[in-house]
Structure formats: C-alpha cells, structure tokens
Design an enzyme around this catalytic site. Structure first.
Site, PDB file in Angstrom:
ATOM      1  CB  CYS A   2      -1.566  -2.703 -42.913  1.00  0.00           C
ATOM      2  SG  CYS A   2      -0.648  -3.003 -44.270  1.00  0.00           S
ATOM      3  NE  ARG A  27      -1.816   0.677 -37.915  1.00  0.00           N
ATOM      4  CZ  ARG A  27      -0.805   0.429 -36.950  1.00  0.00           C
ATOM      5  NH1 ARG A  27      -0.799   1.401 -36.012  1.00  0.00           N
ATOM      6  NH2 ARG A  27       0.012  -0.457 -36.920  1.00  0.00           N
ATOM      7  CD1 TRP A  75       2.090   3.083 -46.461  1.00  0.00           C
ATOM      8  CD2 TRP A  75       3.534   1.804 -46.044  1.00  0.00           C
ATOM      9  NE1 TRP A  75       3.281   3.603 -46.781  1.00  0.00           N
ATOM     10  CE2 TRP A  75       4.089   2.998 -46.650  1.00  0.00           C
ATOM     11  CE3 TRP A  75       4.536   0.507 -45.834  1.00  0.00           C
ATOM     12  CZ2 TRP A  75       5.614   2.988 -47.060  1.00  0.00           C
ATOM     13  CZ3 TRP A  75       5.926   0.548 -46.246  1.00  0.00           C
ATOM     14  CH2 TRP A  75       6.463   1.875 -46.813  1.00  0.00           C
ATOM     15  CG  ASN A 101      -0.119  -4.307 -39.280  1.00  0.00           C
ATOM     16  OD1 ASN A 101       0.640  -3.892 -40.307  1.00  0.00           O
ATOM     17  ND2 ASN A 101      -0.393  -3.554 -38.053  1.00  0.00           N
ATOM     18  N   GLY A 102       1.779  -6.465 -41.070  1.00  0.00           N
ATOM     19  CA  GLY A 102       3.206  -6.973 -40.832  1.00  0.00           C
ATOM     20  C   GLY A 102       3.659  -7.776 -41.895  1.00  0.00           C
ATOM     21  CD  GLU A 496      17.932  15.546 -43.786  1.00  0.00           C
ATOM     22  OE1 GLU A 496      18.090  16.159 -44.853  1.00  0.00           O
ATOM     23  OE2 GLU A 496      16.962  15.486 -43.276  1.00  0.00           O
ATOM     24  CE  LYS A 500      14.231  17.124 -41.916  1.00  0.00           C
ATOM     25  NZ  LYS A 500      14.476  16.835 -43.263  1.00  0.00           N
ATOM     26  CD  GLU A 503      12.053  19.911 -44.469  1.00  0.00           C
ATOM     27  OE1 GLU A 503      11.183  19.982 -45.426  1.00  0.00           O
ATOM     28  OE2 GLU A 503      12.711  19.135 -44.273  1.00  0.00           O
ATOM     29  CG  HIS A 519      37.771  27.592 -48.984  1.00  0.00           C
ATOM     30  ND1 HIS A 519      39.238  27.886 -49.617  1.00  0.00           N
ATOM     31  CD2 HIS A 519      38.137  26.531 -48.216  1.00  0.00           C
ATOM     32  CE1 HIS A 519      40.024  27.018 -49.149  1.00  0.00           C
ATOM     33  NE2 HIS A 519      39.403  25.930 -48.432  1.00  0.00           N
ATOM     34  CE  LYS A 618       6.794  12.523 -46.169  1.00  0.00           C
ATOM     35  NZ  LYS A 618       7.875  12.962 -45.404  1.00  0.00           N
TER      36      LYS A 618
HETATM   37  C1  AGP Z   1      12.558  16.660 -46.410  1.00  0.00           C
HETATM   38  O1  AGP Z   1      12.611  16.801 -45.257  1.00  0.00           O
HETATM   39  C2  AGP Z   1      11.811  17.455 -47.522  1.00  0.00           C
HETATM   40  N1  AGP Z   1      10.368  17.141 -47.191  1.00  0.00           N
HETATM   41  C3  AGP Z   1      11.971  17.297 -48.825  1.00  0.00           C
HETATM   42  O2  AGP Z   1      13.243  17.795 -49.039  1.00  0.00           O
HETATM   43  C4  AGP Z   1      12.133  15.934 -49.536  1.00  0.00           C
HETATM   44  O3  AGP Z   1      13.170  15.007 -48.854  1.00  0.00           O
HETATM   45  C5  AGP Z   1      12.418  15.941 -50.966  1.00  0.00           C
HETATM   46  O4  AGP Z   1      11.089  16.618 -51.453  1.00  0.00           O
HETATM   47  C6  AGP Z   1      12.356  14.540 -51.717  1.00  0.00           C
HETATM   48  O5  AGP Z   1      11.084  13.700 -51.511  1.00  0.00           O
HETATM   49  P1  AGP Z   1      11.303  12.224 -51.690  1.00  0.00           P
HETATM   50  O6  AGP Z   1      12.242  11.669 -50.779  1.00  0.00           O
HETATM   51  O7  AGP Z   1       9.636  11.681 -51.540  1.00  0.00           O
HETATM   52  O8  AGP Z   1      11.482  12.055 -53.292  1.00  0.00           O
END
Ligand code: AGP
Length: 623
Positions: A2, A27, A75, A101-102, A496, A500, A503, A519, A618
């Site tokens: 927070c 935050r 938060w 905050n904590g 993963e 990364k 994207e 394969h 996001k």
């Molecule tokens: C991951 O780096 C991406 N931003 C995206 O794949 C994300 O993981 C996915 O949209 C799921 O989001 P969430 O964990 O908020 O549900």
C-alpha cells in the site's frame, strides 16, 4: 503493498495528501482515504473503494483548511477492497487514527483478545486490530499483564510501543491521537517509511515519490524505529524507547523515476522483486516444525480437497503455465489426478465435472474473462471452485468458494513475472499440505519446506547475471524464431520462457517438451533458430543432453540453463547460464528467472515498450 502519506505543517494538508497518494498509486489502487485534524482536534475522515480519483470526488472544495493529516491508497491484503476496509482506521475509543502498509500476521489472535477486553470492530482488516491495540493501551495505560505505564513516559508513544511489542508482522505507520493534535508519529518495520524534513513542515511517506516535490531532505527510518513530529521539530527513537540519532539524507533521484524506485521498467523491478515477493507469499504460512502449511483461506475446505477425486486447474497465459507446474506438484506430492485446461476452451466444451471434482482457477488479476467464466461454469455444475489470485477482492476472488492470495503486491508490467513464481510457490504449498493430509511423510514435507524457504535467496543470486544475460540476448535478437525446450517440471518453464519473449520482444518463439522435437519441430533447426534448453540437475538430465546433441548435430545454436557446478554441460552450450541447485519440484521458481531476464533484455535492446507491449493489456477482461 500500500501507499501511505502524512503531512504536518502550516500548509493546507488536503491537496498535499492527495497528490502524494497519486504518486504512490502504483503501490495499490483498490481503495483510498484521508484523515484531517480539524481545529477542534476532531478527525475528519474521507474514504472510499476505488481509485484516488473516486476519493477526490468526495472531498470538500475549496479544500479543508486543516494542516495536519494522513492518507492511504490500498492494495488489500486482509478484507475486501471496500469503503469500510479502506484506511484510515480509528480505534474503538475514537482517539487513535492510523494508516498502515504491511501485514499483521497475528491479527486474529490479537482481535480475539481485544474483543474479550470489550473492543468493537467495524472492518475485516488487520490494520483496525492494530488501531484498537494502540487505543486499548492508550486508554488503560496498563500493559497486557496489568503493569501500570511508567509515570514519566509520553502516553501516546508508550501506547504505540506497547502495541507493537505484541505484534508479529510488518508495518509502515502514520498515527494521530486526538488528545495530542500537535503530534504525529511514524513507525517502521518491514515496510518502507521516510520522513521528509521541510521548512517547518514534515511529510511521512512509503517512498520519496510523495515527498520529493516538497523537500529533498529526508530521514530513512530503519526497522524498529519511530519518529515523533511536533511543533518544535522531530525526534527519533526505537520502539523500545531508546533515543536514536538519524542523519538527514538528500533525496537524489528525480520524481518521474522514483515510482520505479530507480528501475528502468516495472517488469525489471518486478523481476528483481521476486525474492521479496516469494518471501512475502510464504510468510506466516510455513510450519517447518510439523512439516505443514497454513493456508487460512482454504481452512474450511481441506477436508473436501483431501478427498477430491480430481482437480481441474483452469487459467490463461502465464497462469496456465503455472497450472501445469501445479499439476506435476499435486500429482507427485498429493497423488491426486489433475487436468490443466485453458479457460477459454474449458468454458465451451461442456466438460464432465463428476462428483469429487474441484476446480482451481489461477489468475494474477482475478479479472480474466475466460477464467472467470470457467469458474462460473464449475460452480453451476456444483463443483468446488477455488482461486489462486493476486488482487484481493477481485471478481474471481469473490466468485470462487475460497482461495489463496499471492500477496506479492501490484504487478504493473504486462508481462507477468513475480506472479508466476508466487503462483508456483502457492501450488507447492498446497501440494505439500494436501500430501501431508494423505500419504506424504513429515520428513519429506520438511525437506521440501526447508528447500522452499531457501528459494528467495536462490532467486536473488541469479539477479547478478542480468548484464551477462543481456549479452546473450544481444547476440541472438536478430534471429526471428526461437525454440524453448524443457522436460518434467521444466517443460512448463520452457512454455513460459517462449511466452515472455514473444509478448514483449515480438520475436516468434515456441515452447515444447524437449522430447517432442523429434516429432516434427527438429525439421526447423538451423543456425538461425536459437534453441533454449533448461538442462538443470533432474531425473531426465541425460535425456535432455541427448536432445541438445540432436540440435547441435544439425548446426543449431544452444542457450542452456544449467545447475551451478555442472562441469559436463559447457561442451553442449553456445551460451550457458548457471542457476543454483534446487530440488526438482521447486526448480521452476528458479529456472524461469534467466528466461524472464532474456526476454526483458531482448525487448529493451529492440527498443520496445516493455511494460505496455503492443496489442496487450495487463488483464484480459474481455473474451
Ligand atoms: C503473461 O505475461 C501475460 N500477461 C498473460 O498471458 C497473462 O498471464 C494472462 O492474461 C492471464 O492473466 P491473469 O493471470 O491475470 O488471469
């Protein structure tokens, strides 16, 4: 995490508090509030769920003339992000008002004791417990075991010190007492707190972002220290009442950087935060002595979970990759069958959810539309629906029957990093606890938990390789297609790593189980397609060496993540990144870090917007 800010001086406090909170909004931004000390020494509190802009709409115009006040942007960690749980919180006597905050880890025990002593509560927060604890000692001037407060102590300070002696947890605090309107107290332990020292004015804040436009002179409190601010200046002492001298320091970094705390990008900051984030995620949940895990949010469901016939884990993107790690953990440690489903597929394919199936949604934001729909479907079919979520009070968190919060603070960079490692940490804890309720021995659990609590330090040790990994990225960012390959627990890490890179650097990449190459995908191998292998010490080490040789025999270039001390591997790697040795089930939290850094540096070198990559958001709150 927070943001707190407090002002004591001659100017109008309201705008200073609001501007300060806006600087701290990264935050946490699920609710906000301020308290102003009126001329009659009464508290005038404004607070609301939602962003600071929602709070601003409630405030008097022209601004209230009070020149002392405290503010908070939340938060949520305990209690939904609604108005009643928003800070500031006032104690049951109405004389103490604070922002925090904590996390107060022993708040439930303290709350029960205070209720027995006649204290009343309005909210679900741990912070209100702290306010009441201070209020109790202030009103009674007696310790918990009945000893009178020393006659020569300052009553308000003494009450704070007594209360904090009872507390386990972390805090950054700004505290007011209506009987002492000419005082404001800040206290720090485990959460940042700074005192900005201006011309007859003081600002207490979580970080310098809220201070630097008023003064560049600051006192950085250390853990266990408190500062008392008044009309005659300020003084600092420890919470055990020992005087302590603090030197004034210059706040150097510029305002626009400060919100990143010196980092170039939020993703870079969040990668670097992972040791602390994993530590906070594990905090208060590991019982090493008994080889057990305490996940309070699931307490009422462990009986059903222990008897589950099957788990379906549903998620999207990075969370789906964590889910695959979770599948291996739950099946290996708890011996419960697990299926991992893309939420977008699960919700539309009329899945079979027989009796004894529990559905676990994983979501950092808690707002992903497909994951939410999957959970709603599971509930409609009568399945137990759980959530592993970061944002407290988010829609998925509120829709599921129960869940576990990651507690890693806001993840601002679109590319998920600290949330992934925390999701894996939560899944590991869940698998160990379910295992212990079924067949997992105490010894095995204790060994795993001992390894788990060492993960933050092991992740921290990789950060020093960032510049070296940047060189590897620089040597390969001209290649248009990459392969990421792993086996066992590191197969989802390969997925993963590919995500990364894709994207944020817009380089096409594909993650695969290493054995799958033969394969089909091996047809792609040339010296223009880097193959990233995770070849750490594991049960399939020899097999993955074979896969590496298959690539190299065809002229492919290899980037290899291996275990520190492996002297055999250099002959197989064009680029080699060592990571600390970790037991196989917990390796994903460590092996993912070099891949996060590889993607981060590739994107920066290509000049792209790392934190807000094109076409992405996001949180994907639409289908
Ligand atoms: C991951 O780096 C991406 N931003 C995206 O794949 C994300 O993981 C996915 O949209 C799921 O989001 P969430 O964990 O908020 O549900």
């Amino acid at each position: 995490m927070c943001g707190i800010v407090a002002y004591f001086g001659q100017k109008t406090a309201q705008p200073i508090l609001i501007e300060g909170l806006k600087r701290l909004e990264y935050r946490g931004y699920d609710s906000a509030g301020i308290c102003l000390v009126e001329a009659d020494d009464s508290f005038n509190i404004f607070k609301t769920s939602g962003r600071i802009s929602a709070l601003e709409e409630q405030l008097p115009r022209p601004a209230n003339t009070a020149s002392i006040g405290i503010g908070h942007t939340r938060w949520a960690t305990h209690g939904k992000p609604n108005t009643i749980n928003a800070h500031p919180h006032v104690d049951y006597t109405g004389k103490i008002c604070l922002v925090h905050n904590g996390i107060i880890e022993n708040y439930t025990t303290l709350k029960k004791w205070l209720q027995k002593e006649g204290c009343t509560f309005q909210s679900e927060t741990d912070t209100e417990v702290l306010a009441n604890l201070i209020g109790y000692f202030y009103a009674n001037q007696k310790t918990k075991d009945g000893k009178q407060a020393p006659p020569n102590c300052h009553r308000f300070e003494w009450a704070i010190q007594q209360a904090l002696n009872e507390v386990h947890g972390t805090y950054g605090l700004a505290i007011l007492c209506s009987d002492c309107p000419d005082m404001m107290i800040g206290v720090k332990k485990g959460s940042p707190l700074i005192l900005g020292v201006g011309e007859n004015e003081y600002i207490i804040a979580s970080d310098a972002a809220a201070i630097v436009e008023h003064t560049t002179q600051a006192i950085y409190l250390s853990d266990g220290e408190m500062v008392t601010v008044g009309d005659n200046g300020f003084y600092t002492k420890t919470i055990s009442n020992q005087q302590v001298q603090k030197e004034l320091k210059e706040i150097e970094i510029s305002l626009d950087q400060i919100e990143l705390e010196g980092f170039e990008h939020y993703m870079q900051k969040e990668i670097a935060e992972q040791p602390k984030a994993i530590e906070t995620c594990l905090g208060g949940r590991i019982d090493l002595k008994n080889g057990r895990v305490i996940l309070g949010g699931l307490q009422n469901y462990f009986r059903e979970l222990t008897r589950a016939k099957r788990f379906i884990v549903t998620a999207c993107g990075t969370a789906w990759h964590a889910g695959i790690v979770g599948e291996f953990l739950l099946e290996q440690l708890a011996r419960i069958p697990v299926e991992v489903e893309y939420a977008s597929e699960f919700r539309y394919r009329n899945p079979i959810l027989e009796e004894g199936t529990a559905v676990i949604a994983i979501s950092q934001s808690g707002e992903t539309a497909d994951t939410l729909a999957a959970i709603e479907l599971a509930k409609e079919r009568g399945s137990l629906a759980l959530g592993i979520v970061n944002v407290v009070g988010s829609t998925i968190a509120r829709t599921t029957d129960a869940g576990v919060y990651l507690r890693v603070g806001p993840e601002i960079g679109v590319a998920s990093t600290k949330a992934f490692t925390a999701q894996v940490a939560v899944l590991a804890m869940l698998a160990i606890e379910l295992g212990r309720r079924r067949h997992l021995s105490c010894d095995v659990a204790q060994q795993l938990l001992n390894d788990l609590v060492l993960i933050p330090d092991k992740v921290a040790s990789i950060m020093g390789q960032s510049e070296y990994i940047k060189q590897i990225a620089a040597a390969n960012i001209d290649k248009p297609n990459w392969l990421f390959l792993g086996r066992g627990f590191n197969y989802p890490v390969a997925l993963e790593g590919a995500l990364k890179l894709k994207e944020i650097s817009y380089i096409h990449a594909e993650g695969l189980p290493a054995a799958e190459m033969k394969h089909g995908p091996i047809a792609l191998i040339t010296d223009q397609m880097p193959a990233v292998f995770i070849a750490t010490r594991c049960s399939q080490y020899e097999k993955i060496l074979g896969n590496i040789q298959e690539v190299r025999a065809r002229g492919g270039k290899t980037i290899v993540v291996a275990t520190e001390g492996d002297e055999h591997i250099p002959a197989f790697a064009d680029h080699l990144i060592y990571v600390p040795d970790v037991c196989e089930p917990l390796q994903p939290m460590v092996t993912v870090v070099p891949l996060q850094l590889l993607a981060y540096h590739a994107a920066v070198l290509k000049g792209y917007d790392v934190d807000k990559p094109r076409n992405l958001a996001k949180s994907v709150t639409v289908e």
